[in-house]
Design an enzyme around this catalytic site. Sequence first.
Site, mmCIF file in Angstrom:
data_model
loop_
_atom_site.group_PDB
_atom_site.id
_atom_site.type_symbol
_atom_site.label_atom_id
_atom_site.label_comp_id
_atom_site.label_asym_id
_atom_site.label_seq_id
_atom_site.Cartn_x
_atom_site.Cartn_y
_atom_site.Cartn_z
ATOM 1 N N GLU A 166 0.893 -1.440 0.103
ATOM 2 C CA GLU A 166 -0.438 0.012 0.503
ATOM 3 C C GLU A 166 1.376 1.562 0.216
ATOM 4 O OE1 GLU A 166 -3.112 -0.257 3.001
ATOM 5 O OE2 GLU A 166 -3.896 -2.098 1.979
ATOM 6 N N GLU B 218 -4.691 -8.278 -1.730
ATOM 7 C CA GLU B 218 -5.602 -8.613 -0.650
ATOM 8 C C GLU B 218 -6.605 -7.857 -0.444
ATOM 9 O OE1 GLU B 218 -2.863 -6.901 2.752
ATOM 10 O OE2 GLU B 218 -5.116 -6.078 3.126
#
Length: 556
Positions: free
Chosen positions: A221, A338
Site C-alpha cells: 500500500e 489483499e
Amino acid sequence: MASCAKAADKFAPNTLLYEMASLLNILGLCLWLFLTCQDSKKVVSQNITQGSLFIDGSASVGSTDANFICATLDWWPPEKCDYGGCSWGNASLLNLDLSNKVLLNAVKAFSPLKIRLGGTLQDKVVYQNADGPRSCNEFVRSIEMFGFTEGCLPMSRWDELNKFFTLAGAEVIFGLNALHGRTIGPGNNVIGPWNSSNAESLIRYTVSNNYTIYGWELGNELSGNGIGASVAADQYASDVIHLQNIVQDAYKDFQSKPLVLGPGGFFDAGWFSQFINEASNSLQAVTHHIYNLGPGSDDHLVDKILDPSYLDGGSQPFRDLQRVLKTSGASTKAWVGEAGGAYNSGRNLVTNTFAFSFWYLDQLGMASSYDTKTYCRQTLVGGNYGLLNTTTFVPNPDYYSALLWHRLMGRNVLATNLTAIKNLRAYAHCSKLSHGITVLLINLDAYATVQVGLSVQNTIPTNRTSIWLLHQHSRHGKFTRYNLDSSMRKEYHLTAKHGNIHSQIVLLNGKILSVDSSGTIPPLEPRTGYPSDPITVAPFSIVFADIPNILVPACK
C-alpha cells in the site's frame, strides 16, 4: 323403569341432533383448516419466481490461474485493536500456532492454497540474518507510523513457517519490506531508492535452504497516495526491476523461478499505468487491494452487501486495471493481493458470518470475469474477516465458500445474461470437476425462491448427451432446456443456520458443516438433480451447480 324409558325416548332426538351438530362443527373446522392451508400455500407460491440464465459457451471472457483462491497471513500483534475491539490474538506470522491440526487440515484441503504473507507492518519488518541485527525485537506499540515500532523475523521462525507450508502444500507469496533504508519526506513521500540488502539476504537464505517460494512481492500500500507513505511510480518501477535482477541471480540454477509482484496497493489509474509501463518486463503480476465496503465500524455493512447496485460498483477497479494492462501491451497479469472488504480488521458478526459469503463470492465471480488470475482473501486467520476463527481455527462460512469455489470453478469464465429478480447474482465457469460447466447462483433476497432455467448457446452434442431444444421466440422470455440422459447435476446449496445470515454456522444441503474431534475438514457432498430441471435457489442462499454433460467450445 317405564318412566326412565319414556324419558330416554323423549331426549333421544335431541341427543341425535346434538351429535349431528357437533359433527357438522368438526367438518366445518376441517374445511376451514383446509382452506387456510390452501391460502397459505398460495402465499408461499407467490414468493416463488422464475428466472432464466443464458450462458454463451462459444469462448471464454476471462481466465484465472488454476489455483485462483488465495488467503493472507499478517504481521499484526495481539495489541492491534480497532474501534475498541482487539481481534487479532495470536494470528501473527510471528506467533501463529503452527501445530494446530485444524489449521493444517484447513490449508491441506485446498491442495494447494496460495498464501500471501504480508500486510501493513511488512514495511517495518527486518529479517534476522548475518548482516542484520543480532537481537530480534518484537513489534511494540508506539506513536510511529502504523502505531508500532519496527519488528523482526527470526530465521528460526522462518524455518518453522516453511516447514508448515511444505507440510500443508501451500504456495507462498512473501511481501518484502519496501521502505528499508529509506526516509519519508514532506507529504509522506518516500525519498531515494530501495535498500535491498536485507531482503536479498532473506531471499538467498531461502534459496540455500531449498524453501519453495511462489512469488516475491515488493511493498504494501505504497502506491498512489499510499497509506502512511508513498513511492513515486517511476521509482517503484526501478525498485521492482532491481528485485527482479536479485531473483534472477539468486535462482539462476533453477529452471522455475518465483514471480515478482507489486505494488500491493489501491488502484490509481495514472500511477498504475506508469508503473506497469516502466516495470513490465520485470513484473509478472500487478497486485491491488480491495476494501470497497468501507470501515469495519460502518453499521450499514450488511445493507451494502445485500444491495445489488452497490455490489455492481465493485467491478470498477477490475475493469480499469484490465484496460490499463491491455493498453500497455505488457504480459503482466492482474492479481488481487489483499481483499478484506471492510478495512481496520472487518466487523465481528458480519465479515466472519454467512452474510459475508454474498460479498466474497460475488467478488470472486466479478474479478475472474475481468481476467484476474489470483484473489487473496484477507485473512486466512486473524482480525474479524478470517476464513478461520482466530482462537479455535474452526472454519467460518467463507472458508467453505472458498473451498467449494476452488474445487468446482474451473479457469475459463463464461459470459452470462440473467433474467430474474434483481437480487439474484449469477456466474458460470468451465467446470473443474467435470468436462462441463459450473454455475454459481447467489440469492440476496430474504423472501423469494428463484427457479432458474438454463439456456446454453453453442453446445457440443456428444454420444453421451441427448439434447432436445424447446425453441421459442426470445420475446416470450422462454429458455432452452436440456435433457441430459447421462450424468446427473451435482448441486451444493449453502444456507445459514436457522436462516440467520449473521450466523457463523453454515449448512451444506441442509447439513451443518463442522470439523470433527481430530480437526478433519468435513467432506462437501452434493445432492443430485435432473439436468433438465430448473435450479431452485432458496432465499438468502448460495448454490453451486456442476452440470457435467453440457459441453461447450470454451471448455475444450
